[in-house]
Design a protein around this motif. Sequence first.
Motif, PDB file in Angstrom:
ATOM      1  N   ARG A   1     -20.676 -14.342  81.559  1.00  0.00           N
ATOM      2  CA  ARG A   1     -21.668 -13.347  81.992  1.00  0.00           C
ATOM      3  C   ARG A   1     -20.956 -12.209  82.708  1.00  0.00           C
ATOM      4  O   ARG A   1     -20.135 -12.446  83.590  1.00  0.00           O
ATOM      5  N   SER A   2     -21.328 -10.997  82.366  1.00  0.00           N
ATOM      6  CA  SER A   2     -20.770  -9.857  83.096  1.00  0.00           C
ATOM      7  C   SER A   2     -21.273  -9.844  84.542  1.00  0.00           C
ATOM      8  O   SER A   2     -20.575  -9.370  85.430  1.00  0.00           O
ATOM      9  N   THR A   3     -22.446 -10.412  84.791  1.00  0.00           N
ATOM     10  CA  THR A   3     -22.957 -10.465  86.164  1.00  0.00           C
ATOM     11  C   THR A   3     -22.162 -11.439  87.037  1.00  0.00           C
ATOM     12  O   THR A   3     -22.251 -11.385  88.254  1.00  0.00           O
ATOM     13  N   ASP A   4     -21.376 -12.344  86.414  1.00  0.00           N
ATOM     14  CA  ASP A   4     -20.471 -13.234  87.142  1.00  0.00           C
ATOM     15  C   ASP A   4     -19.073 -12.631  87.239  1.00  0.00           C
ATOM     16  O   ASP A   4     -18.127 -13.323  87.581  1.00  0.00           O
ATOM     17  N   LEU A   5     -18.963 -11.351  86.886  1.00  0.00           N
ATOM     18  CA  LEU A   5     -17.701 -10.605  86.891  1.00  0.00           C
ATOM     19  C   LEU A   5     -16.720 -11.079  85.824  1.00  0.00           C
ATOM     20  O   LEU A   5     -15.520 -10.847  85.944  1.00  0.00           O
ATOM     21  N   ASP A   6     -17.216 -11.748  84.780  1.00  0.00           N
ATOM     22  CA  ASP A   6     -16.377 -12.048  83.625  1.00  0.00           C
ATOM     23  C   ASP A   6     -16.055 -10.731  82.933  1.00  0.00           C
ATOM     24  O   ASP A   6     -16.845  -9.779  82.982  1.00  0.00           O
ATOM     25  N   ARG A   7     -14.919 -10.642  82.302  1.00  0.00           N
ATOM     26  CA  ARG A   7     -14.455  -9.405  81.667  1.00  0.00           C
ATOM     27  C   ARG A   7     -14.748  -9.434  80.172  1.00  0.00           C
ATOM     28  O   ARG A   7     -14.558 -10.457  79.516  1.00  0.00           O
ATOM     29  N   PHE A   8     -15.188  -8.287  79.648  1.00  0.00           N
ATOM     30  CA  PHE A   8     -15.542  -8.184  78.235  1.00  0.00           C
ATOM     31  C   PHE A   8     -14.890  -6.956  77.610  1.00  0.00           C
ATOM     32  O   PHE A   8     -14.823  -5.898  78.239  1.00  0.00           O
ATOM     33  N   GLN A   9     -14.423  -7.121  76.382  1.00  0.00           N
ATOM     34  CA  GLN A   9     -14.016  -6.012  75.524  1.00  0.00           C
ATOM     35  C   GLN A   9     -14.845  -6.164  74.256  1.00  0.00           C
ATOM     36  O   GLN A   9     -15.065  -7.291  73.791  1.00  0.00           O
TER      37      GLN A   9
ATOM     38  N   HIS B   1     -17.178  -7.540  67.330  1.00  0.00           N
ATOM     39  CA  HIS B   1     -16.004  -8.238  67.843  1.00  0.00           C
ATOM     40  C   HIS B   1     -16.050  -8.173  69.367  1.00  0.00           C
ATOM     41  O   HIS B   1     -16.095  -7.091  69.932  1.00  0.00           O
ATOM     42  N   ILE B   2     -16.064  -9.341  70.005  1.00  0.00           N
ATOM     43  CA  ILE B   2     -16.157  -9.415  71.461  1.00  0.00           C
ATOM     44  C   ILE B   2     -15.104 -10.386  71.982  1.00  0.00           C
ATOM     45  O   ILE B   2     -14.953 -11.495  71.463  1.00  0.00           O
ATOM     46  N   LYS B   3     -14.392  -9.944  73.016  1.00  0.00           N
ATOM     47  CA  LYS B   3     -13.468 -10.812  73.742  1.00  0.00           C
ATOM     48  C   LYS B   3     -14.002 -10.949  75.161  1.00  0.00           C
ATOM     49  O   LYS B   3     -14.338  -9.950  75.797  1.00  0.00           O
ATOM     50  N   ALA B   4     -14.095 -12.192  75.644  1.00  0.00           N
ATOM     51  CA  ALA B   4     -14.576 -12.446  76.999  1.00  0.00           C
ATOM     52  C   ALA B   4     -13.561 -13.307  77.742  1.00  0.00           C
ATOM     53  O   ALA B   4     -12.990 -14.233  77.168  1.00  0.00           O
ATOM     54  N   THR B   5     -13.350 -12.980  79.012  1.00  0.00           N
ATOM     55  CA  THR B   5     -12.437 -13.733  79.858  1.00  0.00           C
ATOM     56  C   THR B   5     -13.146 -14.068  81.163  1.00  0.00           C
ATOM     57  O   THR B   5     -13.719 -13.187  81.795  1.00  0.00           O
ATOM     58  N   SER B   6     -13.106 -15.346  81.542  1.00  0.00           N
ATOM     59  CA  SER B   6     -13.690 -15.787  82.798  1.00  0.00           C
ATOM     60  C   SER B   6     -12.571 -16.114  83.769  1.00  0.00           C
ATOM     61  O   SER B   6     -11.745 -16.990  83.501  1.00  0.00           O
ATOM     62  N   LEU B   7     -12.538 -15.411  84.882  1.00  0.00           N
ATOM     63  CA  LEU B   7     -11.541 -15.702  85.910  1.00  0.00           C
ATOM     64  C   LEU B   7     -11.926 -16.961  86.684  1.00  0.00           C
ATOM     65  O   LEU B   7     -11.061 -17.678  87.167  1.00  0.00           O
ATOM     66  N   ASN B   8     -13.227 -17.249  86.781  1.00  0.00           N
ATOM     67  CA  ASN B   8     -13.693 -18.429  87.520  1.00  0.00           C
ATOM     68  C   ASN B   8     -13.304 -19.728  86.819  1.00  0.00           C
ATOM     69  O   ASN B   8     -12.853 -20.672  87.452  1.00  0.00           O
ATOM     70  N   SER B   9     -13.495 -19.792  85.506  1.00  0.00           N
ATOM     71  CA  SER B   9     -13.206 -21.032  84.781  1.00  0.00           C
ATOM     72  C   SER B   9     -11.866 -20.981  84.060  1.00  0.00           C
ATOM     73  O   SER B   9     -11.501 -21.934  83.372  1.00  0.00           O
ATOM     74  N   ASN B  10     -11.132 -19.870  84.187  1.00  0.00           N
ATOM     75  CA  ASN B  10      -9.838 -19.708  83.537  1.00  0.00           C
ATOM     76  C   ASN B  10      -9.939 -19.953  82.032  1.00  0.00           C
ATOM     77  O   ASN B  10      -9.152 -20.695  81.452  1.00  0.00           O
ATOM     78  N   SER B  11     -10.945 -19.356  81.402  1.00  0.00           N
ATOM     79  CA  SER B  11     -11.148 -19.532  79.962  1.00  0.00           C
ATOM     80  C   SER B  11     -11.388 -18.182  79.311  1.00  0.00           C
ATOM     81  O   SER B  11     -11.661 -17.186  79.977  1.00  0.00           O
ATOM     82  N   TYR B  12     -11.274 -18.161  77.991  1.00  0.00           N
ATOM     83  CA  TYR B  12     -11.556 -16.937  77.246  1.00  0.00           C
ATOM     84  C   TYR B  12     -12.111 -17.303  75.880  1.00  0.00           C
ATOM     85  O   TYR B  12     -11.964 -18.438  75.415  1.00  0.00           O
ATOM     86  N   CYS B  13     -12.748 -16.326  75.263  1.00  0.00           N
ATOM     87  CA  CYS B  13     -13.200 -16.494  73.885  1.00  0.00           C
ATOM     88  C   CYS B  13     -12.993 -15.184  73.146  1.00  0.00           C
ATOM     89  O   CYS B  13     -12.971 -14.109  73.732  1.00  0.00           O
ATOM     90  N   ASP B  14     -12.798 -15.299  71.862  1.00  0.00           N
ATOM     91  CA  ASP B  14     -12.601 -14.157  70.973  1.00  0.00           C
ATOM     92  C   ASP B  14     -13.541 -14.390  69.789  1.00  0.00           C
ATOM     93  O   ASP B  14     -13.332 -15.311  69.009  1.00  0.00           O
ATOM     94  N   ILE B  15     -14.566 -13.568  69.685  1.00  0.00           N
ATOM     95  CA  ILE B  15     -15.651 -13.805  68.724  1.00  0.00           C
ATOM     96  C   ILE B  15     -15.745 -12.654  67.745  1.00  0.00           C
ATOM     97  O   ILE B  15     -15.772 -11.483  68.144  1.00  0.00           O
ATOM     98  N   ILE B  16     -15.832 -12.993  66.468  1.00  0.00           N
ATOM     99  CA  ILE B  16     -16.089 -11.995  65.432  1.00  0.00           C
ATOM    100  C   ILE B  16     -17.291 -12.485  64.624  1.00  0.00           C
ATOM    101  O   ILE B  16     -17.300 -13.607  64.128  1.00  0.00           O
TER     102      ILE B  16
END
Length: 110
Positions: A72-80, A91-106
């Motif tokens: 969630r962007s409201t949780d300050l996760d980063r999105f491109q 195409h969306i890339k998301a990175t969560s600093l809280n859970s130390n995870s990321y996803c790359d979706i097409i």
Amino acid sequence: NNNIDLINGSGFSHIEGNHGTFFPDGWIWSQCINRFNNASFSLAAGRFEIGLTKSMNFVIYIRNNNTITIYRSTDLDRFQYKIDSDKGYVHIKATSLNSNSYCDIIIQSK
């Protein structure tokens, strides 16, 4: 999180864009499920007006077997992101600093 889960293949999907003035600018919504129902994905995004700012906000929900990850962007996760309606893909890339995870979706239409 050092685990890498790859969800790839075909399934059933629905995607909508901004139609009219009811939805926020840049609105996109998608929901997908694979044919065996052991993986699913939901996306809601739009340019929401909050106070004096107007920024792109996202929520991504991913279920793979019994594991659920939410960005969630409201949780300050980063999105491109890149949305190309002419070529029919998102195409969306998301990175969560809280859970130390990321996803790359097409998401590609056929």
